[in-house]
Write a protein that holds these residues in place. Structure first.
Motif, PDB file in Angstrom:
ATOM      1  N   ALA A 192      38.784  45.506  45.351  1.00  0.00           N
ATOM      2  CA  ALA A 192      37.888  44.345  45.324  1.00  0.00           C
ATOM      3  C   ALA A 192      36.543  44.678  45.969  1.00  0.00           C
ATOM      4  N   ILE A 193      36.562  45.416  47.067  1.00  0.00           N
ATOM      5  CA  ILE A 193      35.314  45.812  47.727  1.00  0.00           C
ATOM      6  C   ILE A 193      34.526  46.774  46.844  1.00  0.00           C
ATOM      7  N   THR A 194      35.220  47.706  46.205  1.00  0.00           N
ATOM      8  CA  THR A 194      34.564  48.646  45.298  1.00  0.00           C
ATOM      9  C   THR A 194      33.861  47.913  44.169  1.00  0.00           C
ATOM     10  N   LEU A 195      34.546  46.968  43.559  1.00  0.00           N
ATOM     11  CA  LEU A 195      33.959  46.213  42.446  1.00  0.00           C
ATOM     12  C   LEU A 195      32.802  45.341  42.925  1.00  0.00           C
ATOM     13  N   ALA A 196      32.943  44.743  44.107  1.00  0.00           N
ATOM     14  CA  ALA A 196      31.872  43.898  44.648  1.00  0.00           C
ATOM     15  C   ALA A 196      30.645  44.713  45.036  1.00  0.00           C
ATOM     16  N   ALA A 197      30.845  45.997  45.356  1.00  0.00           N
ATOM     17  CA  ALA A 197      29.721  46.854  45.756  1.00  0.00           C
ATOM     18  C   ALA A 197      28.846  47.259  44.581  1.00  0.00           C
ATOM     19  N   LEU A 198      29.342  47.108  43.363  1.00  0.00           N
ATOM     20  CA  LEU A 198      28.542  47.495  42.194  1.00  0.00           C
ATOM     21  C   LEU A 198      27.360  46.547  42.040  1.00  0.00           C
ATOM     22  N   PRO A 199      26.129  47.069  42.040  1.00  0.00           N
ATOM     23  CA  PRO A 199      24.960  46.200  42.001  1.00  0.00           C
ATOM     24  C   PRO A 199      24.748  45.472  40.681  1.00  0.00           C
ATOM     25  N   ARG A 200      25.391  45.937  39.616  1.00  0.00           N
ATOM     26  CA  ARG A 200      25.198  45.309  38.314  1.00  0.00           C
ATOM     27  C   ARG A 200      26.479  44.622  37.865  1.00  0.00           C
ATOM     28  N   ALA A 201      26.308  43.531  37.166  1.00  0.00           N
ATOM     29  CA  ALA A 201      27.471  42.827  36.627  1.00  0.00           C
ATOM     30  C   ALA A 201      28.094  43.603  35.488  1.00  0.00           C
ATOM     31  N   HIS A 202      27.254  44.352  34.752  1.00  0.00           N
ATOM     32  CA  HIS A 202      27.744  45.031  33.548  1.00  0.00           C
ATOM     33  C   HIS A 202      27.015  46.365  33.374  1.00  0.00           C
ATOM     34  N   TYR A 203      27.770  47.363  32.910  1.00  0.00           N
ATOM     35  CA  TYR A 203      27.229  48.697  32.667  1.00  0.00           C
ATOM     36  C   TYR A 203      27.434  49.085  31.205  1.00  0.00           C
ATOM     37  N   ARG A 204      26.586  49.979  30.731  1.00  0.00           N
ATOM     38  CA  ARG A 204      26.740  50.453  29.357  1.00  0.00           C
ATOM     39  C   ARG A 204      27.910  51.433  29.254  1.00  0.00           C
ATOM     40  N   ALA A 205      27.941  52.412  30.154  1.00  0.00           N
ATOM     41  CA  ALA A 205      28.975  53.450  30.089  1.00  0.00           C
ATOM     42  C   ALA A 205      29.368  53.865  31.500  1.00  0.00           C
ATOM     43  N   ILE A 206      30.668  53.803  31.786  1.00  0.00           N
ATOM     44  CA  ILE A 206      31.211  54.189  33.094  1.00  0.00           C
ATOM     45  C   ILE A 206      32.131  55.389  32.908  1.00  0.00           C
ATOM     46  N   PHE A 207      32.041  56.326  33.849  1.00  0.00           N
ATOM     47  CA  PHE A 207      32.973  57.453  33.903  1.00  0.00           C
ATOM     48  C   PHE A 207      33.717  57.400  35.229  1.00  0.00           C
ATOM     49  N   GLU A 208      35.056  57.422  35.151  1.00  0.00           N
ATOM     50  CA  GLU A 208      35.886  57.444  36.352  1.00  0.00           C
ATOM     51  C   GLU A 208      36.773  58.690  36.328  1.00  0.00           C
ATOM     52  N   PRO A 209      36.342  59.761  36.990  1.00  0.00           N
ATOM     53  CA  PRO A 209      37.208  60.934  37.111  1.00  0.00           C
ATOM     54  C   PRO A 209      38.341  60.661  38.098  1.00  0.00           C
ATOM     55  N   GLY A 210      39.489  61.288  37.877  1.00  0.00           N
ATOM     56  CA  GLY A 210      40.605  61.113  38.788  1.00  0.00           C
ATOM     57  C   GLY A 210      41.129  59.694  38.777  1.00  0.00           C
ATOM     58  N   CYS A 211      41.407  59.178  37.602  1.00  0.00           N
ATOM     59  CA  CYS A 211      41.741  57.759  37.447  1.00  0.00           C
ATOM     60  C   CYS A 211      43.173  57.424  37.837  1.00  0.00           C
ATOM     61  N   ALA A 212      44.006  58.424  38.091  1.00  0.00           N
ATOM     62  CA  ALA A 212      45.425  58.202  38.420  1.00  0.00           C
ATOM     63  C   ALA A 212      46.070  57.331  37.345  1.00  0.00           C
ATOM     64  N   ASN A 213      46.788  56.287  37.756  1.00  0.00           N
ATOM     65  CA  ASN A 213      47.512  55.471  36.766  1.00  0.00           C
ATOM     66  C   ASN A 213      46.681  54.327  36.179  1.00  0.00           C
ATOM     67  N   GLY A 214      45.398  54.277  36.513  1.00  0.00           N
ATOM     68  CA  GLY A 214      44.497  53.364  35.826  1.00  0.00           C
ATOM     69  C   GLY A 214      44.337  51.978  36.414  1.00  0.00           C
ATOM     70  N   GLU A 215      44.712  51.790  37.670  1.00  0.00           N
ATOM     71  CA  GLU A 215      44.586  50.448  38.260  1.00  0.00           C
ATOM     72  C   GLU A 215      43.120  50.057  38.462  1.00  0.00           C
ATOM     73  N   LEU A 216      42.316  50.923  39.058  1.00  0.00           N
ATOM     74  CA  LEU A 216      40.885  50.630  39.181  1.00  0.00           C
ATOM     75  C   LEU A 216      40.233  50.650  37.808  1.00  0.00           C
ATOM     76  N   SER A 217      40.669  51.552  36.952  1.00  0.00           N
ATOM     77  CA  SER A 217      40.119  51.648  35.596  1.00  0.00           C
ATOM     78  C   SER A 217      40.222  50.311  34.862  1.00  0.00           C
ATOM     79  N   PHE A 218      41.353  49.654  35.016  1.00  0.00           N
ATOM     80  CA  PHE A 218      41.581  48.371  34.347  1.00  0.00           C
ATOM     81  C   PHE A 218      40.516  47.355  34.757  1.00  0.00           C
ATOM     82  N   GLU A 219      40.151  47.345  36.037  1.00  0.00           N
ATOM     83  CA  GLU A 219      39.117  46.430  36.520  1.00  0.00           C
ATOM     84  C   GLU A 219      37.727  46.854  36.039  1.00  0.00           C
ATOM     85  N   LEU A 220      37.474  48.155  36.016  1.00  0.00           N
ATOM     86  CA  LEU A 220      36.170  48.643  35.556  1.00  0.00           C
ATOM     87  C   LEU A 220      35.953  48.353  34.071  1.00  0.00           C
ATOM     88  N   ALA A 221      37.026  48.325  33.302  1.00  0.00           N
ATOM     89  CA  ALA A 221      36.908  48.144  31.855  1.00  0.00           C
ATOM     90  C   ALA A 221      36.228  46.834  31.484  1.00  0.00           C
TER      91      ALA A 221
END
Length: 199
Positions: free
Chosen positions: A32-61
């Motif tokens: 939740a803190i990671t997502l709140a720290a993002l200065p933009r509400a929406h991005y064109r393209a995000i890259f998440e290296p080391g995504c593990a099982n995709g829990e943060l990825s699901f929120e970034l999507a």
């Protein structure tokens, strides 16, 4: 030496959530803190290296038009693909960094809990590739567990010091507490309030 793939393969052998991302309040709060720290509400393209099982990825999507994730453990990549199944704009690759860095451009790269698994030379190469992959207004977020981890070549402080040294970007966000350190750098140095005309 960077941590070997066998370490991560072992973590995911018979366990689809070895860090308890889904169960632990610490992990839920950090996301939740990671997502709140993002200065933009929406991005064109995000890259998440080391995504593990995709829990943060699901929120970034839900915050982007295109999401690319990767993990060095084949099982983790497969789990992340399943987690991101509802999102047609999300892709997960099985690849090891920095060698298999993608050719695409991104306006956000998220380095969450992966920097200390690399040795200093590999991390420098990763930072260089990341900086080259950022768009003209691109941002990079890094978040790392602060206590030492057995078998890791670096700790959070060393990872973030290297990011400071290697990234020619303005730091927009700094969040630190006993457990983790989070920073975000940007090619666009203006704050959220400034961009919205409030300053």
């Amino acid at each position: 030496m960077s941590v070997d793939d066998r370490y991560f393969d072992g973590l995911f052998a018979g366990n689809d959530d070895p860090w308890a991302f889904r169960q632990r309040w610490y992990e839920q709060r950090k996301r939740a803190i990671t997502l709140a720290a993002l200065p933009r509400a929406h991005y064109r393209a995000i890259f998440e290296p080391g995504c593990a099982n995709g829990e943060l990825s699901f929120e970034l999507a839900s915050r982007c038009d295109r999401l690319l994730c990767c993990d060095t453990a084949a099982t983790a990549a497969a789990l992340a693909r399943t987690r991101l199944g509802p999102f047609d704009h999300a892709e997960v690759r099985h690849s090891r960094l920095p060698a298999d860095w993608p050719e695409e451009q991104f306006d956000l790269i998220v380095l969450s809990e992966i920097g200390y698994y690399l040795d200093a030379e590999d991390l420098k190469r990763l930072i260089q590739r990341a900086e080259q992959s950022l768009t003209a207004d691109g941002q990079l977020l890094a978040c790392h567990w602060r206590p030492p981890i057995d078998g890791c070549p670096l700790n959070a402080r060393q990872v973030h010091e290297l990011l400071h040294e290697q990234l020619p970007l303005a730091r927009l966000v700094l969040h630190q507490e006993a457990d983790f350190l989070l920073e975000l750098w940007s090619r666009e140095p203006r704050s959220v309030a400034t961009l919205e005309g409030l300053r």
